[in-house]
Design a protein around this motif. Structure first.
Motif, PDB file in Angstrom:
ATOM      1  N   TYR A   1      -8.477   5.411  -5.183  1.00  0.00           N
ATOM      2  CA  TYR A   1      -7.405   4.523  -4.753  1.00  0.00           C
ATOM      3  C   TYR A   1      -7.854   3.076  -4.867  1.00  0.00           C
ATOM      4  N   HIS A   2      -6.917   2.216  -5.307  1.00  0.00           N
ATOM      5  CA  HIS A   2      -7.161   0.780  -5.462  1.00  0.00           C
ATOM      6  C   HIS A   2      -5.910   0.026  -5.035  1.00  0.00           C
TER       7      HIS A   2
ATOM      8  N   LEU B   1      -9.463   1.577   2.840  1.00  0.00           N
ATOM      9  CA  LEU B   1      -8.556   2.699   2.697  1.00  0.00           C
ATOM     10  C   LEU B   1      -8.726   3.626   3.892  1.00  0.00           C
ATOM     11  N   LYS B   2      -7.602   4.043   4.476  1.00  0.00           N
ATOM     12  CA  LYS B   2      -7.632   4.994   5.581  1.00  0.00           C
ATOM     13  C   LYS B   2      -6.905   6.252   5.125  1.00  0.00           C
ATOM     14  N   MET B   3      -7.644   7.360   5.036  1.00  0.00           N
ATOM     15  CA  MET B   3      -7.087   8.614   4.547  1.00  0.00           C
ATOM     16  C   MET B   3      -6.545   9.462   5.695  1.00  0.00           C
ATOM     17  N   GLY B   4      -5.490  10.220   5.400  1.00  0.00           N
ATOM     18  CA  GLY B   4      -4.926  11.158   6.360  1.00  0.00           C
ATOM     19  C   GLY B   4      -5.553  12.529   6.194  1.00  0.00           C
ATOM     20  N   ASP B   5      -5.193  13.447   7.051  1.00  0.00           N
ATOM     21  CA  ASP B   5      -5.722  14.811   7.007  1.00  0.00           C
ATOM     22  C   ASP B   5      -5.304  15.574   5.751  1.00  0.00           C
ATOM     23  N   ASN B   6      -4.226  15.122   5.093  1.00  0.00           N
ATOM     24  CA  ASN B   6      -3.722  15.801   3.909  1.00  0.00           C
ATOM     25  C   ASN B   6      -4.412  15.373   2.613  1.00  0.00           C
ATOM     26  N   GLY B   7      -5.426  14.499   2.712  1.00  0.00           N
ATOM     27  CA  GLY B   7      -6.136  14.036   1.518  1.00  0.00           C
ATOM     28  C   GLY B   7      -5.465  12.871   0.821  1.00  0.00           C
ATOM     29  N   LEU B   8      -4.375  12.384   1.380  1.00  0.00           N
ATOM     30  CA  LEU B   8      -3.675  11.211   0.858  1.00  0.00           C
ATOM     31  C   LEU B   8      -3.850  10.062   1.837  1.00  0.00           C
ATOM     32  N   PRO B   9      -3.575   8.827   1.412  1.00  0.00           N
ATOM     33  CA  PRO B   9      -3.651   7.713   2.361  1.00  0.00           C
ATOM     34  C   PRO B   9      -2.775   7.971   3.586  1.00  0.00           C
ATOM     35  N   ASP B  10      -3.261   7.555   4.740  1.00  0.00           N
ATOM     36  CA  ASP B  10      -2.540   7.730   6.003  1.00  0.00           C
ATOM     37  C   ASP B  10      -1.150   7.095   5.893  1.00  0.00           C
TER      38      ASP B  10
ATOM     39  N   VAL C   1      -4.030   1.171   4.924  1.00  0.00           N
ATOM     40  CA  VAL C   1      -5.047   0.134   4.749  1.00  0.00           C
ATOM     41  C   VAL C   1      -5.386  -0.429   6.122  1.00  0.00           C
ATOM     42  N   HIS C   2      -6.674  -0.450   6.441  1.00  0.00           N
ATOM     43  CA  HIS C   2      -7.132  -0.932   7.747  1.00  0.00           C
ATOM     44  C   HIS C   2      -7.965  -2.205   7.564  1.00  0.00           C
TER      45      HIS C   2
ATOM     46  N   ARG D   1     -13.706   0.750   0.810  1.00  0.00           N
ATOM     47  CA  ARG D   1     -13.215  -0.626   0.776  1.00  0.00           C
ATOM     48  C   ARG D   1     -12.334  -0.845  -0.448  1.00  0.00           C
ATOM     49  N   LEU D   2     -11.181  -1.428  -0.212  1.00  0.00           N
ATOM     50  CA  LEU D   2     -10.257  -1.747  -1.291  1.00  0.00           C
ATOM     51  C   LEU D   2     -10.496  -3.152  -1.828  1.00  0.00           C
ATOM     52  N   PHE D   3     -10.545  -4.149  -0.923  1.00  0.00           N
ATOM     53  CA  PHE D   3     -10.819  -5.534  -1.296  1.00  0.00           C
ATOM     54  C   PHE D   3     -11.201  -6.295  -0.045  1.00  0.00           C
TER      55      PHE D   3
END
Length: 189
Positions: free
Chosen positions: A137-138, A64-73, A78-79, A47-49
């Motif tokens: 991540y924030h 926060l929604k992460m992609g397969d590469n370890g970075l945000p999608d 943000v979902h 959760r971001l906020f």
């Protein structure tokens, strides 16, 4: 904060109808502060906020929604979704109107795992998704010439109409990344 920002945020936050597919979540870990009818959500790794507003305590969570590469999608870093306390604490996705005109967000990749994030209800207010000094991540906002991590937003509404609510104030609560202390910024109409 200008009247247009307040009106846009509140109008967006006032749309509470037409929630789509709901999924049950537990509310055992949720609690209220004494004298405050709004729940303070415990920390959650993704959760971001979150956003709360009168007249009820249903909450919009931004994760926060992460992609397969370890970075945000790249497509949806943000979902947003509801926690519908008035519907037994069920989790519900935002419907089309809520995503496109009220509580949804837009994102633009800036490179290096950083994203420009904007509310669809007011695109002039920039937020920044990036990794903090803690390695997590924030969402960062800059208000009154200082940057802080956004934890929650509260919109106080008293009267008005569905499309033009009377906004008493918008309050941002967050953390100063340098000191770790809580920061509160409140804007009145």
């Amino acid at each position: 904060m200008t009247k247009n920002i307040r009106t846009a945020l509140v109008a967006g936050f006032a749309l509470l109808t037409f929630c789509a597919h709901a999924q049950k979540i537990t509310t055992d870990s949720l609690y209220k502060l004494p004298g405050n009818p709004y729940r303070v959500l415990p920390e959650h790794v993704s959760r971001l906020f979150y956003v709360q507003r009168t007249p009820n305590d249903n909450t919009i969570v931004y994760e926060l929604k992460m992609g397969d590469n370890g970075l945000p999608d790249e497509d949806e870093p943000v979902h947003p979704y509801w926690i519908r306390y008035h519907d037994k604490g069920e989790k519900a996705e935002l419907n089309f109107i809520q995503r496109k005109f009220a509580y949804g967000i837009t994102s633009k990749p800036l490179g290096n795992g950083r994203f420009d994030i904007r509310f669809v209800s007011y695109k002039k207010f920039p937020l920044l998704l990036m990794k903090g000094t803690d390695g997590k991540y924030h969402i960062f906002a800059t208000i009154s010439q200082r940057q802080f991590i956004v934890n929650r937003i509260f919109v106080k509404i008293e009267g008005g109409s569905f499309w033009v609510p009377n906004v008493r104030y918008v309050e941002f609560k967050g953390t100063d990344p340098a000191t770790g202390k809580e920061v509160t910024e409140r804007f009145k109409p």
